[in-house]
Scaffold this active site. Structure first.
Site, PDB file in Angstrom:
ATOM      1  N   ALA A 117       0.817  -1.208   0.000  1.00  0.00           N
ATOM      2  CA  ALA A 117       0.000   0.000   0.000  1.00  0.00           C
ATOM      3  C   ALA A 117       0.855   1.264   0.000  1.00  0.00           C
ATOM      4  CB  ALA A 117      -0.931  -0.001   1.210  1.00  0.00           C
ATOM      5  N   GLU A 118       1.994   1.217   0.680  1.00  0.00           N
ATOM      6  CA  GLU A 118       2.846   2.406   0.799  1.00  0.00           C
ATOM      7  C   GLU A 118       3.649   2.697  -0.462  1.00  0.00           C
ATOM      8  OE1 GLU A 118       3.001   4.625   3.029  1.00  0.00           O
ATOM      9  OE2 GLU A 118       2.034   3.801   4.803  1.00  0.00           O
TER      10      GLU A 118
END
Length: 244
Positions: A117-118
């Site tokens: 996600a990052e």
């Protein structure tokens, strides 16, 4: 179906003994196919279907998982690969993720979902706000975690794992709050007593948890040998028992 359920369904006497004999035949065939001398049968007969499974190394894995009340999370005998503790699509950093998760007491699937996600596994990723690396650490946060090079995958993953562990500890192990704190800061989570009403943070928490579900370890059946490894023409047909 549990081992106990299989035992309960098998009739005492001929059916159970035939099933056990069938397992022994299959073990012998597998051993021959791999060029391994078959192990001699013990002088005392097996007493249950579960004991026969345990001898094959499968029953014990299932029994250990059942006792813990959780799905099997360790690879079964024969499972290979550096990322065997993670399901889903492998990444180049699975080994570092597993090591950092073990070091900091984290679910490796959750840590991998956070990294996806990052940065989507790009170690050189950066944001307009100044975050950088696989886990998108800000300069001040990185310094507090002892990370000297945010673009170094090993340092970044270990730092992100340490920071996530801090948030889990701060919020009583609540994964949702910990992820929200990772994204929006612990102050915002404390202020709203939960996930802040920020669209980005709410989407982030759901995204990481969905990715983590994807990376959970595959079911037991996926780690068992494929049926094609057995020579189909050499299996005896005697006996009234069957293995399904």
């Amino acid at each position: 179906m549990s081992v106990a359920a299989v035992e309960g369904a098998a009739a005492p006497g001929t059916g159970a003994q035939a099933a056990i004999a069938r397992i022994a035949e299959l073990q012998t065939l597998v051993a021959r196919a791999h060029g391994v001398p078959p192990v001699a049968a013990a002088s005392a007969p097996a007493t249950s279907f579960s004991s026969a499974l345990a001898g094959a190394g499968v029953g014990q894995a299932i029994a250990n998982s059942a006792a813990a009340g959780a799905p099997v999370t360790q690879p079964l005998p024969g499972a290979t690969g550096a990322g065997s503790g993670l399901g889903g699509t492998p990444s180049p950093f699975d080994g570092l993720i597993l090591a950092a998760a073990q070091k900091h007491g984290l679910d490796p699937a959750l840590l991998k979902g956070l990294i996806r996600a990052e940065s989507n596994f790009d170690p050189t990723a950066s944001s307009p706000a100044g975050a950088a690396g696989l886990v998108q650490l800000m300069p001040g946060t990185a310094a507090s975690l002892g990370v000297t090079d945010r673009l170094d995958p090993a340092q970044s993953i270990d730092g992100g794992a340490r920071y996530l562990r801090q948030q889990l500890d701060a919020f009583g192990g609540d994964v949702t709050k910990a992820l929200a704190a990772y994204n929006a800061g612990p102050g915002a989570v404390q202020r709203y007593n939960g996930v802040p009403p920020y669209a980005e943070t709410q989407a982030y928490v759901q995204k990481v948890q969905a990715y983590a579900d994807e990376y959970r370890v595959a079911p037991v059946a996926a780690a068992l040998p494929a049926p094609t490894t057995l020579p189909t023409t050499a299996i005896p047909t005697t006996g009234s028992g069957s293995i399904t």
